[in-house]
Design a protein around this motif. Structure first.
Motif, mmCIF file in Angstrom:
data_model
loop_
_atom_site.group_PDB
_atom_site.id
_atom_site.type_symbol
_atom_site.label_atom_id
_atom_site.label_comp_id
_atom_site.label_asym_id
_atom_site.label_seq_id
_atom_site.Cartn_x
_atom_site.Cartn_y
_atom_site.Cartn_z
ATOM 1 N N ALA A 100 39.561 -9.380 0.627
ATOM 2 C CA ALA A 100 39.898 -8.178 0.905
ATOM 3 C C ALA A 100 40.301 -7.914 2.685
ATOM 4 C CB ALA A 100 38.754 -6.894 0.601
ATOM 5 N N THR A 108 43.527 -6.979 3.399
ATOM 6 C CA THR A 108 44.540 -5.327 4.225
ATOM 7 C C THR A 108 44.977 -5.708 5.644
ATOM 8 O OG1 THR A 108 41.792 -5.907 4.763
ATOM 9 C CG2 THR A 108 42.606 -4.277 3.571
ATOM 10 N N THR A 109 44.094 -6.695 6.532
ATOM 11 C CA THR A 109 44.628 -7.114 8.086
ATOM 12 C C THR A 109 45.934 -8.176 7.896
ATOM 13 O OG1 THR A 109 43.073 -8.806 7.945
ATOM 14 C CG2 THR A 109 41.737 -6.768 8.553
#
Length: 199
Positions: free
Chosen positions: A24, A28-29
């Protein structure tokens, strides 16, 4: 045996949770934060420690190390599946289309064979009802094997990541050390009873 099973279940759940957290963060980053591997090691080590009721020992240490490495590598599985799906349409586009092929290039012998089939054709093997589960198991095994090898596929460019993984495995190992039993005594009960009577 109950402690081993409990430690395995707790450790596996912690490994899956740690891998999900790492994926995750990376999704996301866009960055792969290697220090999350240490978090996975602490999570799995603590879960195995709780499952074995803080007994520890070499067997639980090996279990924690294996599950920690699994939790670190399982986060690559979605990327592998995506790469396979992207690769299949490219192969389909490059495959020749039989409808557009030139029929004049086909040899005459093949036309004669098609026009005059033999008297008895071999029967096609009936599809086994176990073929689909076996194929699923093979596919899952391939994905897990490729994911387990993923940290080492980068070669020396990923040497820092390998060191971080090693530190995470060490944390999981260290948490599940065997706790030495401390035995105190023997105590003299007679002396305590005598002192109580004199009072």
């Amino acid at each position: 045996m109950g402690n081993v099973l409990r430690a395995s279940v707790f450790g596996l759940l912690a490994a899956l949770a740690g891998g999900a957290i790492w994926y995750a963060v990376r999704a996301t980053t866009g960055y792969e934060v290697g220090l999350i591997a240490v978090v996975v090691g602490i999570m799995v080590g603590g879960a195995v420690r709780a499952g074995c009721r803080r007994r520890g020992g070499v067997a639980y240490q090996l279990l924690a190390v294996a599950l920690t490495y699994f939790g670190i590598c399982v986060q690559y599985v979605p990327d592998i599946i995506k790469a396979i799906r992207d690769h299949q349409p490219a192969q389909a586009q490059n495959a020749p289309n039989p409808a557009t092929s030139n029929p004049t290039t086909a040899p005459t012998a093949s036309v004669q064979v098609a026009a005059e089939p033999p008297a008895s054709l071999p029967e096609a093997p009936a599809p086994s009802k176990h073929s689909m589960p076996v194929q699923i198991l093979i596919a899952v095994g391939f994905l897990l094997a490729f994911a387990m090898a993923a940290p080492f596929l980068g070669g020396f460019e990923n040497i820092i990541g390998i060191f971080i993984i090693g530190f995470a495995l060490w944390e999981a190992w260290k948490i599940n050390r065997r706790t030495p039993m401390q035995i105190e005594g023997p105590f003299r009960l007679g002396a305590a009873a005598t002192s109580a009577e004199t009072r």
